[in-house]
Design a protein around this motif. Structure first.
Motif, PDB file in Angstrom:
ATOM      1  N   MET A  94     -10.746  -2.318   3.234  1.00  0.00           N
ATOM      2  CA  MET A  94     -11.769  -2.595   2.228  1.00  0.00           C
ATOM      3  C   MET A  94     -12.634  -3.768   2.641  1.00  0.00           C
ATOM      4  O   MET A  94     -13.839  -3.780   2.383  1.00  0.00           O
ATOM      5  N   ALA A  95     -12.018  -4.759   3.313  1.00  0.00           N
ATOM      6  CA  ALA A  95     -12.785  -5.917   3.772  1.00  0.00           C
ATOM      7  C   ALA A  95     -13.821  -5.497   4.810  1.00  0.00           C
ATOM      8  O   ALA A  95     -14.965  -5.969   4.798  1.00  0.00           O
ATOM      9  N   ALA A  96     -13.415  -4.604   5.730  1.00  0.00           N
ATOM     10  CA  ALA A  96     -14.357  -4.137   6.753  1.00  0.00           C
ATOM     11  C   ALA A  96     -15.499  -3.348   6.128  1.00  0.00           C
ATOM     12  O   ALA A  96     -16.663  -3.508   6.494  1.00  0.00           O
ATOM     13  N   ASP A  97     -15.175  -2.492   5.172  1.00  0.00           N
ATOM     14  CA  ASP A  97     -16.216  -1.714   4.499  1.00  0.00           C
ATOM     15  C   ASP A  97     -17.190  -2.628   3.766  1.00  0.00           C
ATOM     16  O   ASP A  97     -18.412  -2.396   3.764  1.00  0.00           O
ATOM     17  N   SER A  98     -16.667  -3.672   3.140  1.00  0.00           N
ATOM     18  CA  SER A  98     -17.527  -4.616   2.423  1.00  0.00           C
ATOM     19  C   SER A  98     -18.410  -5.384   3.404  1.00  0.00           C
ATOM     20  O   SER A  98     -19.590  -5.624   3.134  1.00  0.00           O
ATOM     21  N   ALA A  99     -17.841  -5.753   4.552  1.00  0.00           N
ATOM     22  CA  ALA A  99     -18.607  -6.514   5.536  1.00  0.00           C
ATOM     23  C   ALA A  99     -19.729  -5.682   6.148  1.00  0.00           C
ATOM     24  O   ALA A  99     -20.813  -6.196   6.442  1.00  0.00           O
ATOM     25  N   LEU A 100     -19.485  -4.397   6.324  1.00  0.00           N
ATOM     26  CA  LEU A 100     -20.496  -3.537   6.935  1.00  0.00           C
ATOM     27  C   LEU A 100     -21.749  -3.411   6.078  1.00  0.00           C
ATOM     28  O   LEU A 100     -22.808  -3.021   6.580  1.00  0.00           O
ATOM     29  N   ARG A 101     -21.667  -3.751   4.793  1.00  0.00           N
ATOM     30  CA  ARG A 101     -22.860  -3.708   3.931  1.00  0.00           C
ATOM     31  C   ARG A 101     -23.894  -4.747   4.353  1.00  0.00           C
ATOM     32  O   ARG A 101     -25.066  -4.643   3.987  1.00  0.00           O
ATOM     33  N   HIS A 102     -23.455  -5.745   5.116  1.00  0.00           N
ATOM     34  CA  HIS A 102     -24.359  -6.821   5.545  1.00  0.00           C
ATOM     35  C   HIS A 102     -25.118  -6.469   6.827  1.00  0.00           C
ATOM     36  O   HIS A 102     -25.939  -7.264   7.276  1.00  0.00           O
ATOM     37  N   ILE A 103     -24.834  -5.323   7.437  1.00  0.00           N
ATOM     38  CA  ILE A 103     -25.349  -5.018   8.779  1.00  0.00           C
ATOM     39  C   ILE A 103     -26.500  -4.027   8.708  1.00  0.00           C
ATOM     40  O   ILE A 103     -26.421  -3.003   8.031  1.00  0.00           O
ATOM     41  N   VAL A 104     -27.573  -4.351   9.440  1.00  0.00           N
ATOM     42  CA  VAL A 104     -28.687  -3.425   9.673  1.00  0.00           C
ATOM     43  C   VAL A 104     -28.981  -3.445  11.165  1.00  0.00           C
ATOM     44  O   VAL A 104     -29.084  -4.521  11.768  1.00  0.00           O
ATOM     45  N   THR A 105     -29.102  -2.267  11.782  1.00  0.00           N
ATOM     46  CA  THR A 105     -29.407  -2.191  13.212  1.00  0.00           C
ATOM     47  C   THR A 105     -30.743  -1.502  13.421  1.00  0.00           C
ATOM     48  O   THR A 105     -31.137  -0.618  12.648  1.00  0.00           O
ATOM     49  N   LYS A 106     -31.440  -1.904  14.471  1.00  0.00           N
ATOM     50  CA  LYS A 106     -32.696  -1.256  14.851  1.00  0.00           C
ATOM     51  C   LYS A 106     -32.958  -1.542  16.325  1.00  0.00           C
ATOM     52  O   LYS A 106     -32.573  -2.601  16.855  1.00  0.00           O
ATOM     53  N   VAL A 107     -33.608  -0.602  16.979  1.00  0.00           N
ATOM     54  CA  VAL A 107     -33.955  -0.738  18.399  1.00  0.00           C
ATOM     55  C   VAL A 107     -35.439  -1.070  18.497  1.00  0.00           C
ATOM     56  O   VAL A 107     -36.278  -0.387  17.916  1.00  0.00           O
ATOM     57  N   ASP A 166     -38.630  -3.068  21.285  1.00  0.00           N
ATOM     58  CA  ASP A 166     -38.953  -3.257  22.699  1.00  0.00           C
ATOM     59  C   ASP A 166     -38.099  -4.348  23.329  1.00  0.00           C
ATOM     60  O   ASP A 166     -37.926  -4.378  24.552  1.00  0.00           O
ATOM     61  N   GLU A 167     -37.570  -5.262  22.510  1.00  0.00           N
ATOM     62  CA  GLU A 167     -36.746  -6.351  23.045  1.00  0.00           C
ATOM     63  C   GLU A 167     -35.306  -5.913  23.280  1.00  0.00           C
ATOM     64  O   GLU A 167     -34.643  -6.428  24.166  1.00  0.00           O
ATOM     65  N   GLY A 168     -34.829  -4.979  22.515  1.00  0.00           N
ATOM     66  CA  GLY A 168     -33.453  -4.513  22.653  1.00  0.00           C
ATOM     67  C   GLY A 168     -32.902  -4.044  21.322  1.00  0.00           C
ATOM     68  O   GLY A 168     -33.648  -3.742  20.382  1.00  0.00           O
ATOM     69  N   LEU A 169     -31.577  -3.987  21.229  1.00  0.00           N
ATOM     70  CA  LEU A 169     -30.903  -3.583  19.991  1.00  0.00           C
ATOM     71  C   LEU A 169     -30.685  -4.809  19.116  1.00  0.00           C
ATOM     72  O   LEU A 169     -29.999  -5.748  19.514  1.00  0.00           O
ATOM     73  N   ILE A 170     -31.280  -4.804  17.922  1.00  0.00           N
ATOM     74  CA  ILE A 170     -31.139  -5.908  16.983  1.00  0.00           C
ATOM     75  C   ILE A 170     -30.071  -5.549  15.957  1.00  0.00           C
ATOM     76  O   ILE A 170     -30.158  -4.507  15.302  1.00  0.00           O
ATOM     77  N   ILE A 171     -29.070  -6.420  15.838  1.00  0.00           N
ATOM     78  CA  ILE A 171     -28.052  -6.281  14.800  1.00  0.00           C
ATOM     79  C   ILE A 171     -28.273  -7.421  13.820  1.00  0.00           C
ATOM     80  O   ILE A 171     -28.070  -8.585  14.150  1.00  0.00           O
ATOM     81  N   GLU A 172     -28.726  -7.072  12.642  1.00  0.00           N
ATOM     82  CA  GLU A 172     -29.083  -8.072  11.628  1.00  0.00           C
ATOM     83  C   GLU A 172     -27.946  -8.217  10.625  1.00  0.00           C
ATOM     84  O   GLU A 172     -27.459  -7.229  10.071  1.00  0.00           O
ATOM     85  N   LEU A 173     -27.519  -9.449  10.408  1.00  0.00           N
ATOM     86  CA  LEU A 173     -26.518  -9.771   9.394  1.00  0.00           C
ATOM     87  C   LEU A 173     -27.238 -10.520   8.277  1.00  0.00           C
ATOM     88  O   LEU A 173     -27.788 -11.592   8.515  1.00  0.00           O
ATOM     89  N   HIS A 174     -27.234  -9.984   7.073  1.00  0.00           N
ATOM     90  CA  HIS A 174     -28.042 -10.568   5.994  1.00  0.00           C
ATOM     91  C   HIS A 174     -27.194 -10.830   4.752  1.00  0.00           C
ATOM     92  O   HIS A 174     -26.131 -10.221   4.546  1.00  0.00           O
ATOM     93  N   ASP A 175     -27.699 -11.710   3.923  1.00  0.00           N
ATOM     94  CA  ASP A 175     -27.059 -12.023   2.644  1.00  0.00           C
ATOM     95  C   ASP A 175     -27.137 -10.841   1.686  1.00  0.00           C
ATOM     96  O   ASP A 175     -28.100 -10.057   1.713  1.00  0.00           O
ATOM     97  N   LEU A 176     -26.124 -10.722   0.846  1.00  0.00           N
ATOM     98  CA  LEU A 176     -26.187  -9.869  -0.326  1.00  0.00           C
ATOM     99  C   LEU A 176     -26.304 -10.758  -1.554  1.00  0.00           C
ATOM    100  O   LEU A 176     -25.950 -11.949  -1.508  1.00  0.00           O
ATOM    101  N   GLU A 177     -26.784 -10.188  -2.635  1.00  0.00           N
ATOM    102  CA  GLU A 177     -27.000 -11.007  -3.826  1.00  0.00           C
ATOM    103  C   GLU A 177     -25.711 -11.649  -4.320  1.00  0.00           C
ATOM    104  O   GLU A 177     -25.716 -12.791  -4.780  1.00  0.00           O
TER     105      GLU A 177
END
Length: 278
Positions: free
Chosen positions: A137-150, A152-163
């Motif tokens: 459950m902790a891993a599933d909750s943590a994955l809500r913070h992740i957004v990925t996108k490719v 020209d610079e490379g693969l961006i893994i964004e970790l962001h705040d939740l409310e």
């Protein structure tokens, strides 16, 4: 006889009206050329807007001759040596344009190879991130913070705040437990690839004007704290290319004070970018 001699001469004029003149085909040809040119123009505009810089370079290279025949001499060992200007040996050894042609070919080959390798690496990273889902459950909750996108610079893994769950304690660079779990995931995932990594920190704008705006220092401190946490998780320090703080200058949502703008980025840099910056 005299009456016949004085008979009036009647001249009948026949007026020919060219009724089908407006059906000529010259204007149709001109109009077709105009429509074709406009279609080509709008297609060009669409391609410029819908493609990346790398894709545009690929399209441009497609229309350039791979072998610079017009700048290569006749080849062969001396005059009339018998070698063809198209043989690999001739291109490599003879002719004024041969070294440049060979270099361009090698660069195109290496660029395509590194691009394919990076794409494979990015796919493996995203698949491994997805594999964390369902572990706990902790891993599933943590994955809500992740957004990925490719990009020209490379693969961006964004970790962001939740409310209801920030990554850092308010107004500081002290990580919350969810960020510690995310960094452990990132260190494990990044171990399967060899790309260099860039770290960026971003902040939401302050809702009120303050004498000393803390977002510059805080965004840099959070990015650097991320670096320290990665190294503590056994991630090689030599793979970290740069650490940057961007304050509140690049919001991802229209509301500049939104919690969503509080984030850090981990970028798996493309191989050619890493090589150029070394």
């Amino acid at each position: 006889m005299s009456g016949k001699g004085n008979a009036p001469v009647i001249i009948k004029r026949k007026k020919v009206v060219a009724g089908d003149g407006h059906h000529g085909g010259a204007w149709k040809v001109a109009y077709a050329d105009f429509v074709t040119a406009m279609m080509a123009f709008f297609l060009l505009m669409w391609l410029l807007n819908a493609t990346t810089e790398k894709q545009r370079k690929g399209i441009a290279d497609f229309f350039n001759p791979t072998i610079p025949v017009n700048r290569i001499s006749g080849g062969g060992d001396g005059s009339f040596g018998g070698d063809s200007v198209f043989t690999e040996e001739t291109l490599a050894q003879n002719g004024t344009g041969a070294p440049e042609g060979q270099s361009a070919s090698n660069q195109e080959g290496s660029g395509a190879s590194s691009g394919a390798s990076d794409a494979q690496s990015y796919t493996e990273v995203k698949e491994m991130l997805s594999a964390f889902s369902g572990e706990s459950m902790a891993a599933d909750s943590a994955l809500r913070h992740i957004v990925t996108k490719v990009t020209d610079e490379g693969l961006i893994i964004e970790l962001h705040d939740l409310e209801d769950e920030p990554l850092f304690a308010k107004g500081s660079d002290v990580p919350e437990p969810v960020l510690e779990l995310l960094v452990d995931m990132m260190a494990e995932v990044f171990s399967i690839v060899t790309n260099k990594v860039a770290l960026n920190g971003f902040m939401a704008s302050q809702p009120v004007v303050v004498a000393r705006n803390p977002v510059w220092n805080l965004s840099s401190q959070r990015a650097d704290r991320l670096r320290v946490m990665l190294e503590e998780a056994a991630f090689p320090a030599s793979r970290i290319q740069r650490v940057s703080g961007y304050a509140d200058r690049r919001p991802v949502v229209s509301n500049p004070v939104s919690f969503r703008n509080n984030r850090v980025e981990l970028i798996l840099l493309r191989s050619d970018i890493s090589a150029a910056q070394n």
